[in-house]
Design an enzyme around this catalytic site. Structure first.
Site, mmCIF file in Angstrom:
data_model
loop_
_atom_site.group_PDB
_atom_site.id
_atom_site.type_symbol
_atom_site.label_atom_id
_atom_site.label_comp_id
_atom_site.label_asym_id
_atom_site.label_seq_id
_atom_site.Cartn_x
_atom_site.Cartn_y
_atom_site.Cartn_z
ATOM 1 N N LYS A 1 -2.988 -26.379 74.267
ATOM 2 C CA LYS A 1 -2.997 -25.349 75.298
ATOM 3 C C LYS A 1 -2.907 -23.967 74.663
ATOM 4 O O LYS A 1 -2.148 -23.754 73.707
ATOM 5 C CB LYS A 1 -1.818 -25.581 76.254
ATOM 6 C CG LYS A 1 -1.818 -24.728 77.505
ATOM 7 C CD LYS A 1 -0.693 -25.194 78.424
ATOM 8 C CE LYS A 1 -0.631 -24.427 79.731
ATOM 9 N NZ LYS A 1 0.418 -24.956 80.627
ATOM 10 N N SER B 1 -1.172 -25.213 85.075
ATOM 11 C CA SER B 1 -1.822 -24.290 84.170
ATOM 12 C C SER B 1 -2.469 -24.948 82.954
ATOM 13 O O SER B 1 -3.087 -24.270 82.134
ATOM 14 C CB SER B 1 -0.808 -23.247 83.696
ATOM 15 O OG SER B 1 0.276 -23.857 83.001
ATOM 16 N N SER C 1 2.621 -27.792 85.722
ATOM 17 C CA SER C 1 1.433 -27.472 84.937
ATOM 18 C C SER C 1 0.841 -28.632 84.152
ATOM 19 O O SER C 1 -0.294 -28.545 83.684
ATOM 20 C CB SER C 1 1.736 -26.320 83.972
ATOM 21 O OG SER C 1 1.947 -25.131 84.692
#
Length: 478
Positions: free
Chosen positions: A82, A157, A181
């Site tokens: 990420k 996210s 997320s």
């Protein structure tokens, strides 16, 4: 083979078996991943920065194995990191224009552990600015589309990681979870995401080392693959004061043993009191009660956590201030989402913070009583289906207008307050053929049983992977 010339997508565990049998090399797996990125990523915008050394790293691992040296649990598997997690020598932007050219000099601890166990860093995956939001977009790279329908949201996210997984660009995704997320994009994209117990995957570097709200963790295409990734990521560290010991824990073996007979399971259709779209609730209900065929006892219960919504929002504001503390002098340079949350935190009183922490404590005791009667809580992960990618959030849930722009995330963020392990596992599809995720909540330090139960759900109700036949880089704009 598909008409794209690529072999079928295989699980990380299948890839590991083929590697161990000598039927594949790490370099061949990376080459396949790079080919998928070349063909599919232009339509999704999931992988935003490639590791140009990935193939060299794979060849070095192959040479290591050929020389008889030991390999780790993630040997040869392409991993997406990420874009809020530092990778040495690889651009890490946090989705923020402030860091659009930032290149860290050191790996985050979780990245180091992935490398040490043979994982190959394929690249960075897209995220909202500083991972704040349930839809994946930012001013640096733009928006990430859903692999089942690129005009819809992939969630957030960790949306880039979920979209890359569902299309076979990577085998494992690393991500973070504050309010959902790892679970929201897992639900929207039809893969498995696990929010582990805080400290099980220690976070370093961190702007707030005593953080118990956000965790790092894995996503993958199967629960067994998540267990494989978790085995590599977990364990104590002198860099993280909340890190938990893991001696004797084998997450992969727990999944392979299967769901324990006689489980007592509670199903709640709406923990947040915001309503759930009927087709989503039906898929989750059917999956939950189908577990009775595996020997479980399944009861429907009321478990309303709606009164804790404000508590989470209050603590989220404090979290934002703590993590952005060294950047508060540049607050006006943040996007509206991050800026608004930080300002909300700065405006909150000490009494309000104390009230939120008190409510969180009461929630812990409520779950303590719950586990006297049940082994797991199951509940829908999302109240809505994926919405248009160009919208920042859905305006209604089950026909009702949301009170705030984050209310639609309440089914996941309320469970973040518990500190319990929670997974999202695909359990069916909605009326438009989009994935539906079911949350599996386990007891304290109960990742083994959570993943075993998630694996049972996935085996009973497989949804497959999205059809990308005909996708090419040239057709991305069509």
């Amino acid at each position: 083979m598909t008409d794209t010339g690529l072999p079928p997508i295989r699980s990380a565990s299948e890839l590991r078996a083929l590697l161990d049998q000598g039927e594949l090399t790490a370099a061949e797996i990376v080459e396949e991943s790079l080919a998928r990125i070349d063909q599919l990523n232009p339509r999704l915008n999931a992988v935003v920065t490639l590791n140009e050394r990935a193939l060299d790293d794979a060849r070095a691992l192959d040479a290591r194995r050929a020389s008889g040296k030991s390999t780790g649990v993630l040997f040869g598997l392409p991993v997406g990191i990420k874009d809020v997690t530092p990778v040495a020598g690889l651009r890490t932007t946090y989705g923020s224009p402030l860091y659009k050219d930032h290149v860290p000099g050191e790996d985050a601890l979780v990245v180091r552990r992935i490398r040490d166990t043979g994982g190959i860093i394929l690249g960075k995956t897209n995220t909202p600015e500083f991972a704040a939001g349930g839809n994946t977009f930012n001013e640096v790279f733009g928006r990430t589309g859903n692999p089942w329908n690129p005009t819809l949201s992939a969630g957030g996210s960790t949306g880039g990681g979920a979209a890359a997984l569902a299309t076979g660009m990577i085998a494992i995704a690393e991500g973070t979870d504050l309010g959902g997320s790892l679970r929201i994009p897992a639900s929207f994209c039809g893969i498995v995401g696990l929010r582990p117990t805080p400290g099980l995957v220690p976070t370093h570097p961190s702007g707030w080392v005593w953080d118990t709200l956000q965790v790092a963790g894995p996503m993958a295409r199967t629960a067994e693959d998540v267990a494989l990734a978790l085995q590599a990521m977990c364990g104590k560290s002198r860099f993280a004061p909340l890190a938990r010991p893991v001696a004797g824990r084998d997450f992969v073996e727990a999944v392979r043993k299967g769901m324990r007979p006689g489980l007592r399971i509670a199903y709640c259709p709406d923990i947040a009191g915001i309503g759930v779209d009927p087709h989503i609730e039906r898929a989750c209900r059917d999956a939950a009660f189908e577990l009775a065929q595996n020997g479980a006892t399944v009861d429907e219960i009321e478990f309303d956590l709606a009164e804790l919504r404000q508590s989470f929002l209050t603590l989220r504001g404090y979290w934002m201030v703590a993590h952005q503390f060294t950047r508060l002098d540049r607050l006006d340079s943040f996007g509206a989402n991050v800026q608004g949350n930080v300002r909300a935190g700065l405006a909150t009183t000490a009494q309000q913070f104390a009230e939120a922490e008190h409510a969180r404590g009461q929630l812990w005791h409520r779950f303590r009583d719950f586990f006297d009667n049940y082994d797991h809580l199951l509940t829908p992960c999302m109240a809505v289906s994926p919405f248009p990618v160009d919208r920042n959030y859905p305006e209604t849930v089950a026909g009702r207008v949301m009170e705030t722009y984050v209310d639609w995330l309440a089914p996941t963020f309320l469970l973040s307050l518990t500190g319990l392990p929670v997974a999202s596992v695909p359990c069916g599809k909605d009326a438009l053929g989009m994935p539906v995720g079911l949350q599996v909540v386990g007891p304290p330090d109960g990742e083994e049983s959570v993943l075993a139960l998630a694996s049972a759900v996935q085996a009973a109700r497989p949804i497959g992977l999205p059809d990308t036949t005909g996708w090419t880089a040239e057709s991305a704009g069509s």
